[in-house]
Design an enzyme around this catalytic site. Structure first.
Site, PDB file in Angstrom:
ATOM      1  N   HIS A   1      38.892  47.019  38.808  1.00  0.00           N
ATOM      2  CA  HIS A   1      39.710  45.811  38.652  1.00  0.00           C
ATOM      3  C   HIS A   1      40.151  45.632  37.205  1.00  0.00           C
ATOM      4  CE1 HIS A   1      40.916  41.612  39.585  1.00  0.00           C
ATOM      5  NE2 HIS A   1      40.550  41.391  38.338  1.00  0.00           N
ATOM      6  N   GLU A   2      39.188  45.691  36.293  1.00  0.00           N
ATOM      7  CA  GLU A   2      39.521  45.502  34.882  1.00  0.00           C
ATOM      8  C   GLU A   2      40.332  46.671  34.337  1.00  0.00           C
ATOM      9  OE1 GLU A   2      39.118  42.692  33.632  1.00  0.00           O
ATOM     10  OE2 GLU A   2      37.826  41.905  35.208  1.00  0.00           O
TER      11      GLU A   2
ATOM     12  N   HIS B   1      43.991  45.904  34.691  1.00  0.00           N
ATOM     13  CA  HIS B   1      44.497  45.075  33.588  1.00  0.00           C
ATOM     14  C   HIS B   1      44.665  45.916  32.321  1.00  0.00           C
ATOM     15  CE1 HIS B   1      44.049  41.498  35.941  1.00  0.00           C
ATOM     16  NE2 HIS B   1      42.722  41.505  35.934  1.00  0.00           N
TER      17      HIS B   1
END
Length: 377
Positions: free
Chosen positions: A25-26, A29
């Site tokens: 998920h990170e 980003h």
């Protein structure tokens, strides 16, 4: 019933589920930010004090926090939770300010924020596509093979050989579609349309309730109709079609999440069914003990949950940022910083309250409160 996995096994399984998914998920980003020239000061899996880490040649600190319940990427210029321009940001030298998140145009900030949930959903699609390649796709026709006496299907007048066309207004293409609709709607009344000897018919159906226990003793409430299929049909899936199957299954799971959340909000489903990290840990250990395929399936499900929840328009979550970006796009200027600040405070309070509530639920599911009541009594 088999014995539940031990505590150490469960903790390891939980970390194997949540750790990689938070990292992915990170990473979404981080990669989107890096693509647009935003400097990442820190990339953390877990919150709280750092227990291990290193700094790469770009000056990004990669670290593990002691509380493995999430993570974050801290971009340059993130001087407040809402990533709003501030006095400190304006004071930065121009060369540094150009590498900050706030300096980027709206469309780039939107992509950076949306990349986290998007990569979680993409991972789930990839896993489910792999399952389709490995095990094929169920294409059993929606033709009733047998009606069990005394069940809702019998009461509705359904018979063997009937071909179901729609249920609750939803088109039915395979027999699995019947189960997918009814299993999450116990006790609800609906309409089922079918063909009998080529003639269209329609009937009212009161979906029943069945309580099932798995081998670990977990109890589930599922809808009961009382029909069985004929001969099952499972077709192989080509490499080209597999991603489409993965997308379809991911969409179906999201649809079920939306429906069950709506049932909880409207009171049709008990809030006791909401689970948090403790229940995820329990299920992680159980699924890993059953085998790799079951465990990877759980990873796909949790990844969809992570992506879906983060897209909800709640301040503090990615969806909250996207909501304010949508407002900015319509107004052609950012929302009032004071409004954003208070919204994020409220969002943080809501998220913390939800975490507290689901933890109470989890402890109740484990029998903690019954045990304490017994001790006090």
């Amino acid at each position: 019933m088999i014995e539940s996995p031990g505590l150490i096994f469960t903790v390891i399984a939980f970390l194997l589920v949540l750790g990689p998914l938070v990292f992915v998920h990170e990473l979404g980003h981080y990669l989107a930010g890096r693509w647009f020239g935003v400097h990442a000061e820190a990339f953390s899996v877990g919150f709280g004090r750092e227990i291990a880490g290193f700094t790469d040649r770009r000056g990004t600190r990669w670290q593990f926090g002691w509380l493995p319940l999430g993570g974050y990427v801290r971009f340059a210029g993130d001087m407040n939770p809402a990533s709003q321009p501030s006095v400190e940001w304006l004071a930065l030298p121009t060369s540094e300010r150009e590498r900050t998140f706030q300096s980027k145009p709206l469309w780039q900030r939107t992509i950076i924020v949306a990349a986290g949930p998007a990569i979680n959903l993409a991972l789930a699609v990839l896993i489910l596509a792999g399952f389709a390649l490995a095990y094929g796709e169920s294409r059993t026709p929606p033709v009733i093979g047998q009606v069990v006496a005394g069940t809702p299907a019998a009461a509705a007048g359904l018979q063997a050989g009937d071909r179901v066309r729609t249920i609750g207004g939803n088109a039915v293409e395979t027999f699995d579609d019947i189960a997918a609709y009814t299993h999450i709607r116990p006790g609800e009344r609906t309409t089922i349309a079918f063909e009998r000897a080529g003639q269209p018919r329609e009937a009212e159906l009161q979906i029943g309730l069945r309580r099932e226990r798995d081998r670990f003793g977990n109890e589930y409430r599922i809808g009961l109709v009382g029909v069985t299929a004929g001969d099952p049909v499972r077709e192989p899936v080509s490499l080209l079609r597999a991603p489409l199957v993965g997308i379809e299954r991911t969409g179906d799971i999201i649809g079920m999440m939306v429906e069950t959340l709506g049932q909880i909000v409207t009171g049709r489903r008990s809030i006791d069914e909401l689970g948090g990290p403790l229940r995820i840990a329990q299920v992680s250990g159980q699924q890993l003990s059953l085998g790799l395929a079951q465990f990877v399936g759980l990873v796909a499900l949790v990844s969809i949950n992570l992506g879906f929840i983060n897209l909800l328009p709640v301040p503090m979550l990615d969806g909250g940022h996207l909501m304010f970006y949508a407002i900015e796009a319509v107004r052609r200027r950012p929302a009032d910083p004071r409004l954003v600040e208070w919204a994020y405070r409220g969002g943080l309070a809501a998220v913390l309250a939800l975490m507290f509530f689901v933890t109470i639920n989890d402890l109740g599911a484990f029998g903690v409160w019954r045990g304490l009541a017994g001790l006090i009594g």
